[in-house]
Design a protein around this motif. Structure first.
Motif, PDB file in Angstrom:
ATOM      1  N   PHE A   1      -0.647 -16.767  10.395  1.00 54.41           N
ATOM      2  CA  PHE A   1      -0.741 -16.529   8.954  1.00 54.41           C
ATOM      3  C   PHE A   1      -1.789 -15.471   8.620  1.00 54.41           C
ATOM      4  O   PHE A   1      -1.659 -14.770   7.613  1.00 54.41           O
ATOM      5  N   THR A   2      -2.843 -15.362   9.444  1.00 51.98           N
ATOM      6  CA  THR A   2      -3.907 -14.408   9.121  1.00 51.98           C
ATOM      7  C   THR A   2      -3.601 -12.978   9.577  1.00 51.98           C
ATOM      8  O   THR A   2      -4.053 -12.021   8.950  1.00 51.98           O
ATOM      9  N   ILE A   3      -2.850 -12.835  10.659  1.00 47.36           N
ATOM     10  CA  ILE A   3      -2.496 -11.489  11.146  1.00 47.36           C
ATOM     11  C   ILE A   3      -1.776 -10.671  10.066  1.00 47.36           C
ATOM     12  O   ILE A   3      -2.159  -9.526   9.790  1.00 47.36           O
ATOM     13  N   PRO A   4      -0.725 -11.217   9.407  1.00 45.92           N
ATOM     14  CA  PRO A   4      -0.063 -10.430   8.354  1.00 45.92           C
ATOM     15  C   PRO A   4      -0.987 -10.100   7.184  1.00 45.92           C
ATOM     16  O   PRO A   4      -0.865  -9.027   6.589  1.00 45.92           O
ATOM     17  N   ILE A   5      -1.913 -11.013   6.855  1.00 51.02           N
ATOM     18  CA  ILE A   5      -2.842 -10.754   5.743  1.00 51.02           C
ATOM     19  C   ILE A   5      -3.702  -9.534   6.050  1.00 51.02           C
ATOM     20  O   ILE A   5      -3.841  -8.630   5.217  1.00 51.02           O
ATOM     21  N   LEU A   6      -4.287  -9.489   7.255  1.00 51.57           N
ATOM     22  CA  LEU A   6      -5.118  -8.340   7.626  1.00 51.57           C
ATOM     23  C   LEU A   6      -4.287  -7.073   7.739  1.00 51.57           C
ATOM     24  O   LEU A   6      -4.724  -5.994   7.323  1.00 51.57           O
ATOM     25  N   PHE A   7      -3.086  -7.197   8.287  1.00 51.48           N
ATOM     26  CA  PHE A   7      -2.210  -6.027   8.413  1.00 51.48           C
ATOM     27  C   PHE A   7      -1.947  -5.400   7.041  1.00 51.48           C
ATOM     28  O   PHE A   7      -2.078  -4.187   6.871  1.00 51.48           O
ATOM     29  N   PHE A   8      -1.574  -6.219   6.063  1.00 49.94           N
ATOM     30  CA  PHE A   8      -1.283  -5.679   4.741  1.00 49.94           C
ATOM     31  C   PHE A   8      -2.536  -5.142   4.056  1.00 49.94           C
ATOM     32  O   PHE A   8      -2.462  -4.158   3.305  1.00 49.94           O
ATOM     33  N   TYR A   9      -3.685  -5.743   4.335  1.00 49.75           N
ATOM     34  CA  TYR A   9      -4.926  -5.201   3.767  1.00 49.75           C
ATOM     35  C   TYR A   9      -5.164  -3.785   4.302  1.00 49.75           C
ATOM     36  O   TYR A   9      -5.449  -2.858   3.541  1.00 49.75           O
TER      37      TYR A   9
END
Length: 291
Positions: free
Chosen positions: A279-287
């Motif tokens: 769940f955190t990988i996509p959040i950082l990617f989009f940031y």
């Protein structure tokens, strides 16, 4: 005797965990060498296929006849597609195309058996997306110069940041819950998790994110840029995302009545190890790609 068994199991897990961390650290440090880059990509492919296999076991525990091999193949192909797009500039639609082919293939396998097709196709496609896409984005974070135009000089620091924020949330939540926990966060999913622990894990993540921001400004100037306000917001979102990811995997395991997603010595399963990171990988990617 019971206590001795628990101690031995804890000792074994600790040794394996430390060894895993050391190997991961070495891979990250030398990740910009082409041989290591290829090894990391193949490792992510393997992790994706194992993770998809574990998800398929959840489905089978629910008496759903999924095509495990096909799921694993597309889970691996998605990582390969992301890497080829990143490294050689192949069409950005290539990874999307793999998912479309996967969806069509899953429909095709059910043409001879109509009963429960909706649930079966949905479960299989969810398994591929849930595991393969986030793991594939690891490569996009680790090798930013290859994958996008945004101004990030060293993806290794961002990847270390991601791991640290995710893990400090877990550690803070665990010890916070042990010391101050009273109210259950999600009693049916994870009886040991508490609201107090979740809040402490959240605070730890935000504080560490601010520390990264300050260190980036004073030590890694130009290599890791994370403004203070952004660090607070990003740390908050990553902490919440990580805790939701943990609960999400617990939900799957509870529904399937499975304790661990796999029996890898000292590790459990890929989904157990990467539950919060999915769940955190996509959040950082989009940031990184939008801010």
């Amino acid at each position: 005797m019971n206590e001795e068994k628990k101690f031995n199991d804890l000792k074994k897990r600790t040794i394996v965990s430390i060894t895993t961390v050391l190997i991961a650290a070495a891979l990250i440090i030398f990740s910009y060498y082409i041989v290591v880059e290829l090894f990391i990509t193949l490792l992510v492919v393997a992790l994706s296929m194992i993770g998809v296999w574990e998800f398929a076991q959840f489905c089978k525990a629910k008496q759903t006849e999924v095509c495990t091999i096909l799921m694993m193949i597309f889970g691996g192909l998605e990582i390969v597609a992301i890497y080829l797009n990143m490294r050689f500039g192949w069409a950005v639609e290539f990874p999307i195309g793999i998912m479309i082919v996967a969806m069509l293939s899953l429909f095709f396998t059910r043409l001879h058996k109509i009963e429960n097709s909706i649930a079966t196709i949905a479960m299989q496609f969810l398994g591929i997306c849930y595991v393969a896409i986030p793991l594939g984005l690891i490569l996009k974070i680790l090798y930013p110069d290859l994958s996008s135009h945004f101004d990030v000089r060293d993806g290794r620091i961002w990847f270390i940041y991601l791991i640290c924020i995710s893990k400090i949330t877990d550690i803070g939540a665990y010890f916070g819950g042990r010391l101050l926990g009273k109210r259950k966060l999600a009693k049916e999913l994870s009886p040991n998790k508490t609201v107090e622990g979740a809040v402490i894990g959240f605070i730890c993540a935000v504080v560490l994110s601010v520390v990264f921001s300050l260190v980036g400004y004073y030590v890694f100037d130009g290599y890791f840029e994370l403004p203070i306000l952004n660090s607070i917001l990003l740390g908050a979102f990553l902490s919440i995302g990580g805790q939701l990811g943990d609960l999400a995997e617990s939900l799957l395991k509870r529904d399937a009545a499975i304790k661990d997603s796999n029996n890898l010595p000292g590790l459990g399963g890929v989904l157990d190890m990467f539950d919060s990171l999915l769940f955190t990988i996509p959040i950082l990617f989009f940031y990184l790609h939008t801010v």
